[in-house]
Design an enzyme around this catalytic site. Structure first.
Site, PDB file in Angstrom:
ATOM      1  N   ASP A  51       0.799  -1.235   0.000  1.00  0.00           N
ATOM      2  CA  ASP A  51       0.000   0.000   0.000  1.00  0.00           C
ATOM      3  C   ASP A  51       0.825   1.276   0.000  1.00  0.00           C
ATOM      4  O   ASP A  51       0.267   2.359   0.058  1.00  0.00           O
ATOM      5  CB  ASP A  51      -0.879   0.061   1.262  1.00  0.00           C
ATOM      6  CG  ASP A  51      -1.923  -1.023   1.265  1.00  0.00           C
ATOM      7  OD1 ASP A  51      -2.105  -1.665   0.222  1.00  0.00           O
ATOM      8  OD2 ASP A  51      -2.549  -1.216   2.316  1.00  0.00           O
ATOM      9  N   LYS A  53       2.532   2.992  19.690  1.00  0.00           N
ATOM     10  CA  LYS A  53       1.730   4.161  20.091  1.00  0.00           C
ATOM     11  C   LYS A  53       2.251   4.840  21.371  1.00  0.00           C
ATOM     12  O   LYS A  53       1.608   4.827  22.412  1.00  0.00           O
ATOM     13  CB  LYS A  53       0.263   3.747  20.286  1.00  0.00           C
ATOM     14  CG  LYS A  53      -0.362   3.191  19.008  1.00  0.00           C
ATOM     15  CD  LYS A  53      -1.865   3.122  19.082  1.00  0.00           C
ATOM     16  CE  LYS A  53      -2.484   2.812  17.743  1.00  0.00           C
ATOM     17  NZ  LYS A  53      -2.109   1.508  17.168  1.00  0.00           N
ATOM     18  N   ASP A  67       0.950   5.717   3.177  1.00  0.00           N
ATOM     19  CA  ASP A  67       0.196   4.472   3.079  1.00  0.00           C
ATOM     20  C   ASP A  67      -1.126   4.838   2.421  1.00  0.00           C
ATOM     21  O   ASP A  67      -1.943   5.542   3.007  1.00  0.00           O
ATOM     22  CB  ASP A  67      -0.025   3.904   4.482  1.00  0.00           C
ATOM     23  CG  ASP A  67      -0.858   2.635   4.470  1.00  0.00           C
ATOM     24  OD1 ASP A  67      -1.650   2.446   3.526  1.00  0.00           O
ATOM     25  OD2 ASP A  67      -0.721   1.837   5.404  1.00  0.00           O
TER      26      ASP A  67
END
Lengths: 430, 369
Positions: free
Chosen positions: B120, B171, B227
């Site tokens: 992607d 994260k 992406d």
């Protein structure tokens, strides 16, 4: 001979018509190319032996002067504006100017509310009224409404054989009749005796009440509906003529779009010259016209580019400019407004001198009567719903509003002289 | 596996094509994601071309869905590029590492390092630099990292001055790094020993161990990276790609009246009079744009038609779709294949499934089945 009185109220009335009534008296707002009450005048001048039209209201005379002059020149009939010193009610004004109305000894006079629009059946009403001569003081134009909507109007119960009004009630809280008062009447001149009786009774009440503040009402205020028709109903002197002609109130700006459509449709029967033709080609000596779909009115001084597409049910007023590739549908573009290239205007009113940029989208939501319900009328909803949110409405640009290029303005109302810088949806922009 | 004709001493690559491409629906309901045209070229072809340029002669596509359509269309392209294309079919989804085990025989046939790519991603693929960097540190693996503005949304990569990776932090709440895994790797065949044939995540189960052993390095990507696996990012990626095209191959961009900024137009497309196209628009083959149309930040796929006076901003118009006159569409509106939008319609953030006819406006974002 006959006369007609058009009741137009004053600046305190017609607030639901804002922001369009902020810069022009509501009765002069153009619908299908003509000021609203010019449609009344056109209906009146078709009556044989009608000698004078009196426009009655409490707008400053200066605001009506030009219009009255124009009308006199156009229709060659006596037209005068009578200014009330204050709001006297629908019959109070008639009584106050009784000498003006009675002068010349008319046998009867029409009374038309300025805020209705219709295919007025005035000649029929006159014939009907003459038939009842001797017995009828007032003949009311009526039409059928739905059971639910009837309660927002004056409701009439009628004797089926004689057409006599046996009962009248204004905006009842329970269902009374689907037959409603259209705000259009023909009155015999003797009606003034009834007005006088009501007036005198009011005066007496006023002075008998020692404090002098009475019930807080102006002593001269008389309402035709509640003070005259209600007591007269059932006494054998009020009759009703039911019509199936198109009729609507014109309370909100949204109803102007609806009225515009119907008045344009009426032009088919007696004013086809007012409808724009889309089939003019360069060979006919004129420039190629724009694309016209259905009924469209274009003022002679408006400029519409030949690649624009208008209609159905569009009015373009004096001096307005419609640019290349513009699409306008179910809308009114007021005088001096400019709609630039490739923009789309749907269910909207573009205010006087407003400017819509290129590739903009100005779109409202129609609030037409439910087409699936026979006799349904315009709803005239309030601006906000019970949750305090704006009800979807037509989009209205007040005068001199600027809409930048490439934005969308959806279900919004823009007050005058506003320069927008972005898109808006479901908003009132102060 | 289908066929093994690897030649010793030449580079190989594995592209993780994967599953249904649900994030790019409704486009992927009609075409497998790698075949969806990004800037007028199937997404996968951008990667294949860059790999070939870097000397890759053998590309393995790890696929689990709709391989037939891809095989047909991509084999022709592969032939043109002079690269051999192999399809590695997963019978069950194997994650991001499992496919390497499945293709072990090919990837491990020589001592040469091989590339691994997520399908992607769009960027200025730095494969030659990647080989050089990988050889310079001599360890098992190198991953390409790219800088992002908001690292807390991603897993970040922490590495030292030489690029040796210390850790991966998912994260992060506090700022530790603004570099994230860009989804491109070069790995030595020895890495294959670490991977078993079962669903495995290369990012979570393979790389952390390699990093602990000091076997994994990071190379910073120059230029843009995106992406493009979902519509909003697809359009953002297109803007970045066209900007980079302006710098590297400005001649590919379209010039002409009414063209604004970076616009890519297929030579077979037709654009009418009085239009304003751009900035950041891709117009595919056979597309027809009638007079007086304004298009910004949008992709019009093969055979689409936009009728006169319409206005599009932030849209992907599916193959052979027809947009009527005076239509306004914005806010990442995606039309699937063969959608018809009637005249004067407004669509705000609509995702329209293929073969649908839209006759009423969609004023708030929604999916139209």
């Amino acid at each position: 001979m006959l006369k007609a009185v058009i009741l137009i109220g004053g600046p305190l009335k017609g607030t639901r018509f804002r922001p369009l009534s902020l810069d022009i008296p509501k009765p002069l707002f153009p619908v299908a190319g003509l000021p609203m009450i010019q449609h009344h005048i056109e209906a009146c001048v078709k009556i044989p032996n009608l000698k004078e039209i009196l426009v009655l209201g409490y707008y400053p005379a200066s605001e009506l002067a030009q219009f009255v002059t124009d009308m006199v020149n156009e229709y060659k009939v006596n037209i005068r504006y009578l200014q009330e010193f204050t709001a006297l009610g629908t019959a109070g004004g008639l009584y106050h100017f009784r000498d003006q109305i009675r002068s010349g000894n008319p046998e009867a006079f029409f009374v038309l509310n300025g805020d209705v629009c219709a295919d007025f059946p005035l000649v029929e009403m006159l014939d009907f009224h003459k038939e009842k001569k001797g017995s009828s003081l007032v003949t009311i134009m009526t039409t059928e409404a739905t059971r639910q909507q009837s309660m927002h109007y004056g409701c009439i119960v009628q004797d089926r054989d004689t057409s006599e009004v046996t009962h009248y009630v204004e905006k009842p809280s329970t269902f009374v009749s689907t037959l409603i008062n259209c705000g259009v009447y023909i009155c015999s001149i003797e009606i003034f005796q009834t007005f006088a009786a009501v007036f005198n009774m009011r005066q007496q009440e006023y002075y008998n009440d020692a404090g002098g503040n009475g019930n807080g009402k102006e002593a001269a205020v008389i309402y035709l509906e509640t003070d005259v028709l209600m007591p007269l109903a059932g006494t054998g002197c009020v009759f009703a003529l039911q019509t199936s002609n198109w009729w609507s109130q014109l309370k909100t700006a949204g109803s102007a779009i609806y009225a515009n459509r119907h008045y344009l449709a009426l032009y088919h029967s007696w004013h086809t010259d007012r409808l724009a033709r889309g089939d003019l080609t360069a060979e006919e000596g004129k420039e190629k016209s724009c694309n016209i779909i259905g009924d469209v009115y274009i003022h002679p001084t408006a400029t519409v580019h030949n690649t624009a597409t208008l209609g159905p049910n569009v009015s373009i007023e004096a001096g307005a400019v419609i640019g290349p590739g513009v699409r306008v549908r179910e809308s009114i573009v007021l005088s001096g407004a400019i709609v630039s290239d490739h923009s789309l205007v749907l269910h909207s009113i573009v205010g006087r001198g407003s400017h819509v940029g290129q590739w903009a989208r100005v779109e409202g939501t129609p609030c037409d009567p439910n087409p699936n319900k026979p006799f349904a009328k315009m709803e005239n909803p309030s601006l906000f719903n019970s949750d305090g949110r704006l009800n979807p409405s037509i989009t209205i640009l007040g005068c001199n509003v600027t809409v930048p290029s490439e934005v969308i303005l959806l279900n919004s109302i823009v007050l005058p002289h506003k320069e927008l810088t972005r898109s808006f949806k479901n908003e009132i922009i102060l | 596996m289908c066929g093994t004709d690897s030649k010793f001493g030449e580079m190989k690559a594995l592209i993780l094509v994967g599953g249904y491409g649900t994030r790019l629906r409704p486009l992927t309901l009609s075409r497998p994601k790698p075949l969806v045209e990004f800037a007028n070229k199937p997404m996968l072809l951008h990667q294949m071309e860059a790999l070939v340029k870097a000397g890759v002669t053998q590309i393995v596509l790890a696929v689990s869905y709709r391989a037939e359509q891809m095989e047909q269309e991509l084999s022709d392209e592969a032939k043109k590029l002079g690269v051999s294309l192999l399809f590695s079919h997963e019978t069950e989804p194997l994650g991001t590492a499992g496919p390497l085990a499945l293709a072990k025989d090919i990837l491990g046939a020589s001592d040469e390092a091989f590339f691994v790519l997520n399908s992607d991603i769009i960027c200025e693929f730095p494969f030659k630099d990647l080989v050089a960097f990988h050889q310079s540190h001599g360890q098992e693996g190198t991953i390409v990292v790219t800088k992002v503005e908001e690292p807390s949304k991603y897993g970040v990569v922490v590495y030292g001055e030489q690029g040796r990776i210390q850790s991966f932090i998912e994260k992060p709440q506090e700022f530790v790094s603004n570099k994230i895994n860009a989804g491109m790797y070069i790995l030595s065949p020895s890495v294959l020993r670490r991977i078993q044939l079962r669903p495995t995540s290369i990012e979570k189960e393979v790389f952390p161990d390699m990093a602990r052993e000091g076997q994994l390095y990071a190379m910073e990507l120059q230029g843009f990276w995106m992406d493009v696996g979902q519509p909003r990012d697809f359009l953002t990626g297109m803007c970045l790609y066209l900007t980079s095209l302006r710098q590297n191959n400005a001649a590919a961009l379209h010039l002409g009246p009414g063209i604004v900024g970076n616009v890519l137009v297929d030579p077979t497309a037709k654009i009418g009079q009085g239009c304003r196209i751009g900035p950041n628009v891709t117009v595919g083959p056979g597309v027809v744009i009638e007079d007086g149309v304004c298009v910004k930040r949008s992709t019009l796929l093969r055979g689409a038609t936009v009728r006169s006076h319409s206005w599009l901003d932030g849209c992907i118009i599916g193959w052979r779709s027809v947009v009527g006159q005076w239509v306004r569409m914005e806010n990442t509106t995606v039309l699937g294949e063969d959608v018809i939008v009637k005249d004067e319609i407004y669509i705000n953030g609509g995702q329209v499934l293929p073969h649908k006819s839209i006759a009423a406006s969609v004023p708030e974002p929604q999916i139209i089945m």
